[in-house]
Structures are given as C-alpha cells and as structure tokens.
Design an enzyme around this catalytic site. Structure first.
Site, PDB file in Angstrom:
ATOM      1  N   PHE A  69       0.839  -1.201   0.000  1.00 37.36           N
ATOM      2  CA  PHE A  69       0.000   0.000   0.000  1.00 37.36           C
ATOM      3  C   PHE A  69       0.877   1.255   0.000  1.00 37.36           C
ATOM      4  O   PHE A  69       0.770   2.115   0.856  1.00 37.36           O
ATOM      5  CB  PHE A  69      -0.953  -0.024   1.206  1.00 37.36           C
ATOM      6  CG  PHE A  69      -2.089   0.940   1.088  1.00 37.36           C
ATOM      7  CD1 PHE A  69      -2.941   0.880   0.003  1.00 37.36           C
ATOM      8  CD2 PHE A  69      -2.301   1.919   2.058  1.00 37.36           C
ATOM      9  CE1 PHE A  69      -3.988   1.784  -0.118  1.00 37.36           C
ATOM     10  CE2 PHE A  69      -3.343   2.825   1.943  1.00 37.36           C
ATOM     11  CZ  PHE A  69      -4.185   2.759   0.857  1.00 37.36           C
ATOM     12  N   GLY A  70       1.717   1.320  -1.035  1.00 41.76           N
ATOM     13  CA  GLY A  70       2.576   2.495  -1.207  1.00 41.76           C
ATOM     14  C   GLY A  70       1.953   3.502  -2.163  1.00 41.76           C
ATOM     15  O   GLY A  70       0.738   3.563  -2.331  1.00 41.76           O
ATOM     16  N   ARG A  71       2.834   4.283  -2.812  1.00 43.34           N
ATOM     17  CA  ARG A  71       2.359   5.374  -3.666  1.00 43.34           C
ATOM     18  C   ARG A  71       1.459   4.910  -4.802  1.00 43.34           C
ATOM     19  O   ARG A  71       0.466   5.531  -5.122  1.00 43.34           O
ATOM     20  CB  ARG A  71       3.557   6.097  -4.289  1.00 43.34           C
ATOM     21  CG  ARG A  71       4.294   7.005  -3.340  1.00 43.34           C
ATOM     22  CD  ARG A  71       5.292   7.866  -4.099  1.00 43.34           C
ATOM     23  NE  ARG A  71       6.220   8.481  -3.179  1.00 43.34           N
ATOM     24  CZ  ARG A  71       7.339   7.890  -2.761  1.00 43.34           C
ATOM     25  NH1 ARG A  71       7.665   6.693  -3.202  1.00 43.34           N
ATOM     26  NH2 ARG A  71       8.127   8.524  -1.915  1.00 43.34           N
ATOM     27  N   ILE A  72       1.868   3.798  -5.467  1.00 41.68           N
ATOM     28  CA  ILE A  72       1.070   3.354  -6.614  1.00 41.68           C
ATOM     29  C   ILE A  72      -0.307   2.886  -6.153  1.00 41.68           C
ATOM     30  O   ILE A  72      -1.331   3.231  -6.746  1.00 41.68           O
ATOM     31  CB  ILE A  72       1.812   2.236  -7.388  1.00 41.68           C
ATOM     32  CG1 ILE A  72       3.107   2.793  -7.998  1.00 41.68           C
ATOM     33  CG2 ILE A  72       0.925   1.666  -8.490  1.00 41.68           C
ATOM     34  CD1 ILE A  72       3.994   1.733  -8.647  1.00 41.68           C
ATOM     35  N   THR A  96      -3.256  -5.126   3.490  1.00 43.71           N
ATOM     36  CA  THR A  96      -2.488  -5.881   4.479  1.00 43.71           C
ATOM     37  C   THR A  96      -1.088  -5.309   4.555  1.00 43.71           C
ATOM     38  O   THR A  96      -0.348  -5.331   3.567  1.00 43.71           O
ATOM     39  CB  THR A  96      -2.437  -7.374   4.109  1.00 43.71           C
ATOM     40  OG1 THR A  96      -3.770  -7.871   4.063  1.00 43.71           O
ATOM     41  CG2 THR A  96      -1.644  -8.158   5.128  1.00 43.71           C
ATOM     42  N   ARG A 149       5.221  -7.557  -8.326  1.00 41.28           N
ATOM     43  CA  ARG A 149       6.246  -8.471  -8.824  1.00 41.28           C
ATOM     44  C   ARG A 149       5.622  -9.839  -9.029  1.00 41.28           C
ATOM     45  O   ARG A 149       4.787 -10.280  -8.237  1.00 41.28           O
ATOM     46  CB  ARG A 149       7.401  -8.571  -7.816  1.00 41.28           C
ATOM     47  CG  ARG A 149       8.382  -7.413  -7.898  1.00 41.28           C
ATOM     48  CD  ARG A 149       9.182  -7.402  -9.216  1.00 41.28           C
ATOM     49  NE  ARG A 149      10.025  -6.221  -9.375  1.00 41.28           N
ATOM     50  CZ  ARG A 149       9.648  -5.107 -10.009  1.00 41.28           C
ATOM     51  NH1 ARG A 149       8.443  -5.012 -10.536  1.00 41.28           N
ATOM     52  NH2 ARG A 149      10.484  -4.096 -10.119  1.00 41.28           N
ATOM     53  N   GLU A 208       8.878 -14.310 -15.570  1.00 46.82           N
ATOM     54  CA  GLU A 208       8.928 -13.476 -16.775  1.00 46.82           C
ATOM     55  C   GLU A 208      10.380 -13.232 -17.140  1.00 46.82           C
ATOM     56  O   GLU A 208      11.229 -13.186 -16.246  1.00 46.82           O
ATOM     57  CB  GLU A 208       8.203 -12.147 -16.533  1.00 46.82           C
ATOM     58  CG  GLU A 208       8.926 -11.200 -15.581  1.00 46.82           C
ATOM     59  CD  GLU A 208       8.153  -9.912 -15.349  1.00 46.82           C
ATOM     60  OE1 GLU A 208       7.032  -9.979 -14.828  1.00 46.82           O
ATOM     61  OE2 GLU A 208       8.706  -8.847 -15.678  1.00 46.82           O
ATOM     62  N   HIS A 221       4.858  -6.601 -18.814  1.00 51.57           N
ATOM     63  CA  HIS A 221       5.536  -5.643 -17.929  1.00 51.57           C
ATOM     64  C   HIS A 221       5.678  -4.257 -18.568  1.00 51.57           C
ATOM     65  O   HIS A 221       6.796  -3.747 -18.732  1.00 51.57           O
ATOM     66  CB  HIS A 221       6.904  -6.192 -17.515  1.00 51.57           C
ATOM     67  CG  HIS A 221       7.356  -5.664 -16.178  1.00 51.57           C
ATOM     68  ND1 HIS A 221       8.190  -6.334 -15.336  1.00 51.57           N
ATOM     69  CD2 HIS A 221       7.055  -4.503 -15.535  1.00 51.57           C
ATOM     70  CE1 HIS A 221       8.411  -5.618 -14.235  1.00 51.57           C
ATOM     71  NE2 HIS A 221       7.732  -4.503 -14.343  1.00 51.57           N
ATOM     72  N   GLY A 255       3.633  -1.544 -17.458  1.00 50.03           N
ATOM     73  CA  GLY A 255       2.850  -0.612 -16.645  1.00 50.03           C
ATOM     74  C   GLY A 255       3.300   0.834 -16.771  1.00 50.03           C
ATOM     75  O   GLY A 255       2.480   1.746 -16.857  1.00 50.03           O
TER      76      GLY A 255
END
Lengths: 355, 355
Positions: free
Chosen positions: A166-169, A189, A263, A292, A316, A318
């Site tokens: 639950f960071g910036r992104i 979580t 990830r 990947e 990958h 994003g």
C-alpha cells in the site's frame, strides 16, 4: 580533457541535454533505439568514463566498475529498481547512483485500473468472439457474458478493493477507484513488521470522502475474503514470494478479480491457474508474471484453455507511456550530469549504509 | 381468470417477482437462459396476454400485437432502445410501454474508460506478444511499446478529452477521467439544433474543479484537432451517420485515441481502418461497430494487419455487468407488473405524441 559519459540505453530527446554540452565526450550504444546493449560493448566503451547511463538490463558489477576505472563519478539508471547495480562497491568508490522512482506512479496506476477492467469484463474472451467471427451467431440474452462491475451505482452501492502493498502506486489506484468509479471501501495488508499508519490512513480517508467510507489494515485471510478487486503492488523477494497462494485464492470470492502490477513472484502461477480454471475467482490481470519473460505458449496462464479466457497478461509495460518514459529519461540525464559535475543528483540513492 | 404474462427473455432472479404472484399465469420461453426467443413461439404464446416482456431482439409489430389481442395492457423491454416496438400501434391500443434507461450509465462509462486505456496501451498487440511467445526475445528499451498516457502528472499536466454526444454516459465518463485520472480539459460538439447549455456546463465544471480547468462546446474540426481521447456516445440514425469520416480523422492528432460506445454507424469503418493503418490516429476501442454483429474475419477493423494491433473490438457489451443487468431485469418486471395492474410504470415511455 573532456569528461566521458557512456550511454547504453535510448534516452529519446533527453539525449540532447548531454550532447549539447561541449565539455563532454558522449558515447552512445549505436543501436540503443531497438536493441539492448551487449555487455562486450559496455566493457569496451566504459573505460575512462566519468558517467554511465544504463537501464535495468545492464549489470553494473565489479567487472564493469573496474573497467571504468577510478574516474567514475556517476551511474544513472533509467529504472526504479537497482538490483542490477553493485551498490556496496559503487559506494566504496564514492560513485553517486541515480534512479527514477515516483515518476512512474500514475502510468502504473492507469495500467492497474485497465487490468482490473479487462479482467472483470474478460476481454480476452469477448474480443476473441469478434476476431473468430462468432459475433453473428451470438445469442443475446440479458446475462450472457455479463461481468462484475467495477463502479458502484445507486442500486449496487458497495465495492471493496484490497491492496497487498500500500505504497504510492496503490494510493494512486485507490484515488482513481474511489473518486472516479465510486468504490466505497478499501482494505490492505501491511508488512508484518510495519508500524500502524493511523495518521496516514486518516488523512487518506479524509481526502477521499464521501466516496470512500472506510480504509482499514486487515490480515491476509480478510484481505482475501473481502476484496472485490485485489491489487498486488508488493515488491519482490523472499519475504513476499507466493503470498498469493492456493489457500489465499481459495478464500477469495468467485466474483473477485486479481490484478498484479507488483512483482510476479508474489503470485503462485500454478495456484492462480487452478483458481481461474475452477472458478474460485473471476479473473486476473497481470503486468508481471512469475519467471517473466519466459512466459508464452507453454506457460499455464496465457496458454491453457479455461484459464486464458480469464487471464490477461501484458509484458511488464505498466510504466510504458511516452510521457512517463520521457520524464524518466530526463531525470536519468540530469542525474548523470549532476554526478559528473560533482553536484548532488536530483534523484540519487542514499548509499550511506555502505559508506 | 388469471392474467397472462408472456416472458421471452431471461430475467434471472427477478423472474420470481412474477412467479410468486398467484393471480398471474406466467409463460416463459423455456430456453431463455441461452437462446433468443423464436418468433413462432412468441406468436403462439402471446395470445391472450395482458403483459409481454421482451428484449431488443423481439420485434413487437402489428402481427404480434394483433396476436396478443385486445387484452394487452403492457409491453416491457429490457433495453434502452425501443426501435423494435411499434409505438404508434401500442399507443392507439392504450398499451403502456416500459424500458430501462439510465440504469446502465455507469456500466457503459466503465467500458468506455476500459476501451480508452486498452486502445492507448494497444493491448491487442502487447497481450499477443505474450501468447505468441515473443516476450523472451523482446528487446527492452525505454520507449519500446510506449503509449500515450491517459492520466495527467506533474510533468505532463494537460489532457483534453472530447465527446461526440454529451448526455448522461458522457458525463459519467468525464467524472471518471477528471476526478480519477486528472484529465484537465473537456470539449464536446453539440447537436446542430441544440440550444447552448451554459448553465448545465457551468454546474458540471464547478463539480469537477479544480481537476477540470475547462469545459467547452466546440465545432467538429476543433473536436477532432484538440481531443487526446475522443469518446463517441452519440445515438444512431441518419443525422449522425459517418460524422466520424475521413476528413474528421485526418484532423486528429497522431497520438489520439478514438472510443465508440454510442452507435456503430457514427464511425466510417473504412476510414477508421485507413486512419489506423496510416497512423493519423494512435488507436481505437469499439464496443459498437458499423454493420454489427456482422464483424469478424472479413471485416477490415478486427482482421487487417496493421489495423487489428491498434483496434480493440468488443461485441457490444458495455452494459453487460451482473449488477446492471439484474437492475434492468428488476425494472423490466416492475414495469410489466404495474402495466397489467393498471398502474403507472416505474419507467414508462411517454406515448403522448401518438395518442
């Protein structure tokens, strides 16, 4: 004598910020536009460099650093990650290291929302109906091909989104979902060792009210059971490996959607394939996949019938927008220039723990 | 004697609202779950009906209405459109007509945002790289497969979205894009005969500030030239046929994205294929296509190389969510019940112009 900067990767228009400087000798891998830089070229050209610009594909290890020699002052990578750089050795030689965090937050958040919509609407299946010429014979009935809805409405006012990481992104995704799509409740979580973020959460909630009704830290079983849309945005490594496993997936709702922009290793691919095939969850949208880039015709997720219709896999990309990659390139150039000029980088790694 | 209600289409759990009524004789097309109702079944079973429930696939014309007989009081369609109903004849017989507008606004707006993201990120191309096993050999470079970004950022703060058709769905799309993705400016082209909506626009703008900086009505050439993302949400018919034609598409930006959730006939498919192939625009996302459902292997948009990579086609599923279709079914049932009970429908068409 001019300072030498070696550039292994495509910097687009930002390259001119380097080449316009008369006091620099800028050596660019000549096929940077479409081909990764061979290690032999890097080892040969890096000799005598003051600055080095790489992407996450170039390993900057002892061999490269020694080949550069004692004049190396700056390594600048056009990436958020820095696993490819030998940080202790660079720190011991007083080389500054630049990277590009934060700037890709919005591009990745867009990608996460896209994957959530694609997985819920099962676009692999629906678009293939068109391309396989099945549309003319499609029998329209009110519930045919209907899907879980992301947005809330007056007649369906509650939607819970969950976050692992639950960071910036994640917070940028949450902003899109609450303010844009009316999502009503959010859970996440935290890492086991993380202290409670009561003040941060209260502030976040205040900024997203009245759309968002609640924001809570929960344990993993609750995250699995309560999320209508679950976003994996955790970093990789042993601590997060297969946190999304069979027992987690079995707890999820049959209408729930899993999105991974974090990830690949966080999600057990075999368990996910089983979950999709047997209908424990509704669908999945993946920008990152375990093992990947070795994902293709033999990999269970994009290949197996009964799974591929429910599982969108993007390689990958994003952060792959013109705007974001251009800003990453600009920041990468500024970092290397500051480094060779002996100034502090705009976005430099703190190497203090190794110094 | 019990009143008869004939149901040609799948109503899901809402059917029980009919079958629980002891005073009704409810006759349901037995294969409604997965097969459209044959006309012969409808003509045979509609005799003596007080109420009739249909979807847009059943033509309720003179033959059906006469077969029903003089006791018909209510026709209820699970659709927004009503081109399949003979309204003048129904009006002349004092039959109430129910339909289901508004409830699908949010589901379609979600679909429009999804298509905008898919078309900008070119998911047809990127997902096929995975399924065709091309990921392992993919050469990562900073601008490879990069795409126009929907959201704004500090370093790219302006994004203009355009709307052809600016009703409820368009406004729901605009809310998602401004509040969720930080889109900064919006333009739309009103119908030629429409009076200026100054008050409405001022109120909309006020509700979306400070994210939205401007909302303006513009002419078609400006709509084409200024839109980064263009959403077609206009109704069909002769007045809108091929409004998006070659000259319009030639005016658009090479990085612009076209989304159509309105009606297929508004966009000239041949011109769009040319625009995509020759790079006049970046990509297209279509939930509706000219000549649908006859779109497939021979149609220029999903089939032709150089076009299909840039053009996402979904078979008209904008409103196809569990939640929305269930609400449409509930409303359809309530409408037919009110009609046979002689009460005003919850959502009835105004037939005054034919009475």
């Amino acid at each position: 004598m001019k300072k030498k900067i070696v550039v292994c990767t495509d910097l687009g228009p930002a390259l001119s910020l380097l080449t316009l400087r008369d006091d620099l000798d800028v050596v660019v891998w000549p096929h940077a536009v479409d081909t990764e830089c061979p290690r032999a070229w890097l080892l040969e050209n890096v000799q005598g460099a003051s600055g080095l610009v790489v992407c996450f594909k170039e390993r900057v290890d002892g061999e490269v650093i020694k080949a550069a020699g004692s004049g190396l002052r700056a390594v600048s990578t056009i990436s958020v990650g820095y696993d490819h750089l030998d940080l202790p050795l660079l720190a011991s030689r007083n080389v500054q290291v630049g990277y590009t965090p934060d700037v890709l937050t919005d591009a990745v958040a867009d990608s996460a929302v896209m994957l959530a919509l694609m997985a819920s609407r099962r676009t692999n299946l629906t678009t293939s109906l068109v391309t396989s010429n099945a549309w003319p014979a499609f029998q329209w009935t009110p519930f045919a091909l209907s899907a879980p809805q992301l947005s809330t409405t007056l007649f369906s006012p509650k939607r819970t989104v969950g976050f692992l990481g639950f960071g910036r992104i994640a917070q940028a995704v949450l902003r899109r979902l609450t303010l844009g799509f009316g999502v009503s409740d959010a859970i996440y979580t935290p890492r086991p060792e993380a202290p409670p973020q009561v003040m941060r959460d209260a502030e976040l909630l205040r900024g997203l009210m009245p759309n968002l009704h609640s924001l809570r830290a929960v344990d993993m079983p609750t995250l699995a059971a309560d999320s209508d849309f679950l976003f994996v945005l955790a970093p990789g490594g042993e601590a997060t490996r297969h946190l999304i496993d069979e027992s987690f997936l079995r707890r999820m709702k049959p209408t729930s959607v899993l999105v991974n922009n974090g990830r690949g290793s966080v999600v057990d691919s075999t368990a996910l394939a089983k979950a999709l095939k047997e209908g424990w969850i509704w669908g999945a949208g993946l920008d990152v996949v375990e093992e990947e880039p070795h994902v293709g015709v033999k990999h269970v997720l994009p290949a197996e019938q009964g799974v591929r219709e429910k599982c969108v896999v993007v390689p990958h990309l994003g952060s792959a927008t013109h705007e974001t990659r251009a800003e990453m390139a600009r920041l990468t150039v500024v970092n290397v220039l500051r480094g060779v000029d002996g100034e502090q980088m705009e976005s430099g790694l703190d190497l203090g723990r190794w110094q």
